[in-house]
Write a protein that holds these residues in place. Sequence first.
Motif, short mmCIF file in Angstrom:
data_model
loop_
_atom_site.label_atom_id
_atom_site.label_comp_id
_atom_site.label_asym_id
_atom_site.label_seq_id
_atom_site.Cartn_x
_atom_site.Cartn_y
_atom_site.Cartn_z
N ALA A 263 74.06 40.52 63.52
CA ALA A 263 73.46 41.35 64.38
C ALA A 263 74.11 42.54 64.84
O ALA A 263 74.13 43.00 65.96
N PRO A 264 74.98 43.31 64.11
CA PRO A 264 75.64 44.40 64.48
C PRO A 264 74.74 45.50 64.71
O PRO A 264 73.94 46.05 63.96
N MET A 265 75.01 46.29 65.96
CA MET A 265 74.02 47.42 66.29
C MET A 265 75.04 48.56 66.91
O MET A 265 75.93 48.32 67.70
N VAL A 266 74.69 49.66 66.34
CA VAL A 266 75.65 50.84 66.55
C VAL A 266 74.67 51.93 67.54
O VAL A 266 73.61 52.16 67.32
N SER A 267 75.60 52.30 68.70
CA SER A 267 74.94 53.56 69.45
C SER A 267 74.67 54.75 68.75
O SER A 267 75.37 55.08 67.60
N ALA A 268 73.87 55.60 69.13
CA ALA A 268 73.67 56.96 68.38
C ALA A 268 74.96 57.68 68.41
O ALA A 268 75.12 58.40 67.21
N ASP A 269 75.81 57.60 69.33
CA ASP A 269 77.03 58.51 68.84
C ASP A 269 78.27 58.03 68.25
O ASP A 269 79.07 58.35 68.04
N GLY A 270 77.65 56.63 67.79
CA GLY A 270 78.59 56.03 66.71
C GLY A 270 79.92 55.48 67.26
O GLY A 270 80.74 54.94 66.65
N ASP B 51 70.54 38.66 53.87
CA ASP B 51 71.28 39.97 54.33
C ASP B 51 70.28 40.17 55.67
O ASP B 51 69.11 40.53 55.45
N TYR B 52 70.95 40.60 56.81
CA TYR B 52 70.01 40.76 58.00
C TYR B 52 70.60 41.95 58.63
O TYR B 52 71.73 42.64 58.80
N CYS B 53 69.61 42.70 59.37
CA CYS B 53 69.84 43.41 60.70
C CYS B 53 70.55 44.48 60.31
O CYS B 53 71.85 44.97 60.75
N PHE B 54 70.13 45.49 59.44
CA PHE B 54 70.66 46.75 59.19
C PHE B 54 70.52 47.78 60.57
O PHE B 54 69.51 48.00 61.02
N GLY C 56 76.25 52.27 57.39
CA GLY C 56 75.48 51.30 57.96
C GLY C 56 76.15 49.88 57.96
O GLY C 56 77.35 49.87 57.85
N PHE C 57 75.56 49.34 59.13
CA PHE C 57 76.15 47.96 59.29
C PHE C 57 75.26 46.99 59.23
O PHE C 57 74.05 47.03 59.41
N PHE C 58 75.45 45.74 58.85
CA PHE C 58 74.58 44.66 58.70
C PHE C 58 75.35 43.24 58.65
O PHE C 58 76.47 43.33 58.72
N THR C 59 74.60 42.16 58.73
CA THR C 59 74.85 40.73 58.51
C THR C 59 74.70 40.39 57.28
O THR C 59 73.55 40.40 56.65
N ARG D 26 78.54 33.39 58.59
CA ARG D 26 77.98 34.90 58.54
C ARG D 26 78.91 36.03 59.10
O ARG D 26 79.42 35.55 59.96
N ASP D 27 79.09 37.10 58.31
CA ASP D 27 79.95 38.12 59.02
C ASP D 27 79.43 39.35 59.02
O ASP D 27 78.00 39.75 58.38
N VAL D 28 79.88 40.37 59.71
CA VAL D 28 79.49 41.52 59.97
C VAL D 28 79.89 42.63 58.69
O VAL D 28 81.26 42.29 58.50
N TYR D 29 79.23 43.43 57.91
CA TYR D 29 79.86 44.33 56.91
C TYR D 29 79.41 45.43 57.45
O TYR D 29 78.44 45.94 58.16
N LYS D 30 80.26 46.60 56.74
CA LYS D 30 79.88 48.19 56.83
C LYS D 30 79.47 48.51 55.47
O LYS D 30 80.18 47.91 54.58
N VAL D 31 78.73 49.51 55.39
CA VAL D 31 78.61 50.00 54.25
C VAL D 31 78.57 51.68 54.17
O VAL D 31 78.16 52.43 54.90
#
Length: 550
Positions: free
Chosen positions: A184-191, A408-411, A420-423, A433-438
Motif C-alpha cells: 500500500a504505497p501512497m505518495v503525497s501530491a508534492d511527490g 497487484d494492488y494499491c496504485f 506510479g507506485f503499487f504493491t 509482497r513488495d512495493v514497486y514503482k513504474v
Amino acid sequence: MKKVVYLSMFSLLVFSAVSAQDKKDDKQNVFEKGGDLGKMVLAEQKFYALDYKGALNIYTDVLSSKPNDANVIFHIAECQYELKQMKEARENAEKAKSIDPKANVYNSLLLGKIYQQEGMQDEALVEFNAFKAANAGSNKKIAESDVDKYILQVTTAKEMIAKPVEVKVENMGDVINSEFEDKAPMVSADGRTLIFTSQRPGKSSAVNPDDGMYYEDIYISRWDTIKKMWGDAELIPGTLNTEGQDAATSISPDGKQIFIFKNDIETESRGGDVYVSRLSSSGKWGAPKAMGKPINTTYAELGACVSPDGQTLYYVSERQGGLGNADIWMAKRKSRSEWDKPVNLGSTVNTDEDEGGIFLAPDGKTLFFTSKGHNSMGGYDMFKTVMENGKWSTPVNLGYPINTIYNDYCFSLSIDAATGFFTSNRKGGLGARDVYKVDLSNYSVLEKEMKKKDPNTGPVMAILKGDIFDANAGAGMEAEVVIYDEAGAKVGSTTSSEGSGEYFLTVMAGKTYQVKIEVKGYKPIDEKVEIRAAKEGATSVVKHYLLYKK
C-alpha cells in the motif's frame, strides 16, 4: 464478513453411517471407527474450516495406506494449492490426472488454476474447458465453480501480455522493501513523501495469532532532492503506530493527514475502522482518531482517501447495501468534522467481488482502485475510472506489465503523472509482497485512451499553495480559498488551516485562474494567478495572502 462451513453430501452420509455403527462405546471417536472414510470426512471438515495444514496432514496419513488413490492425491494437491505450495500442488494434481482423470471432477479445475498462476495460460485453458465439458449437464456446478471467470481472466491475460503498455516497472529494492510483506504505497501530491505499510518487526514485536506474522506498522520514506532518490524507510514519527494492527491507506494531497485502517479487538475498532492522523507543527503525527459515524459501522471499513479539495471522502466498506463483499463508497463533507450519508459508487465500479486499494488522482476526478472483478488478468488487478458528467466511466485495466497474472494492488500516482507506485506479489520480489514503482513517461495514465505521451507537453497538474495571514495580528488564519477558471466556473476550493493559515490546492497546469478569498470583517481578495506548466517534474506555485480588516 461471516464465514459458513459447508459439508458435502458425501461427508454427511459417511458421518451418519459411522455414527450408527457401534454405540456401546460413546467415548470412542466416530471418525476413528470409520477408518479412512472417517479420516476423509474429518479432513474435509478441516479444509472447509480453513485449516489447510490440518487437512493436509490427515489426507497424507490416508495416502500411506492408499498410495495410488487419485482422489486422495487430488485433495492433497487442493490443500497445497491453498497453502501456496504451487510446485507440490502441481505435481500431485498432475499425478492424480495420470492415475485416473475421472477420480475427482474438480481436478481439472484445480489444475487449471495452478497452471494459471504458473503463467501457463494455454494449458490452463485446456483444463478449464475440460472441466466445463465434464460438467456440461450441470449449469449449477459450472456457475458455482467460477470456471467462466477463470477462462475470461486467462483470455484477458493472453491479450494484454501480447500488447504490453510502454512502461518500466522496477522493484524499489531494500530501501523500501524487506523480507516481510510491504504494501500500500501512497505518495503525497508534492511527490516528496512516500508512506506504506509493512509487517516487518517494528513498533510491535508481537505476532498476530491469526497468521503468525508480525502486526503491521506504518513506515515513511522521503525524497532526497539532492541525490534524486528515496531515503531509507523508517517507522513514521509520532504516535501513529501501536502494539496492534496499524495500516496506512492514503496520505492527503497536502501531506497533512494520513487515513488509517485499525483493527483492535479490545477497542471500538474491532472488525476494522477508518482513523485519521494529522501532522503537527513539530513534524510528528498525532494519535489517530476514529472517523466515527456515518463512515464507520459495525461492519469492516478498510481504508479511505480524500479529494484534493477535502470535500469528498472515498472509502472501502463491507457495510450492508453493497454489491459485493467490499465496495467503494463516497461521502460529501457537511462541516469541518461531519460527513453526509455515504453513497455506493454503483455497479459500474463495484462488482460482486472485492474492490479496494483506492487512490484519487490529483485531478480530483480519476479514481484508481483494485478489484478481482471486471477484466482482471487473474487475482487482483488495478483499474481506473473517471467521473464524467456526473457518472463514473467504465473501469479500464491499467495493462501489462503494471498488472500481471499475480495479485497487484494499491496504485498511486505522482502529481506530474510520471511515476506510479503499487504493491505486487509477482515473482522476483524480496518478500511475500513488495512495493514497486513504474515509469509512466511514455504512458498517459490520466488520459482517457492512455496513449503514448506527447514529449512536448508538461505535467497536467500543478500545486497552488501558501499561507493566509491576518495583516493586523500577523498570525495565520482560517479562510476559504475558491478558484475559478477564465470562464468563471468554479474549479476548486479549500479552507486554510486554523493557526498556521496554510492552504493547498491541485489545479490543471498551463492555465490562468481567479483566486477569491472572502472572510467576514476583512477586505476580500480577488486576483489572477497564472500556473505555468513545468517541462519536467511537478509544477508548484506559492502564493501568500494578507487579509486586512475593513
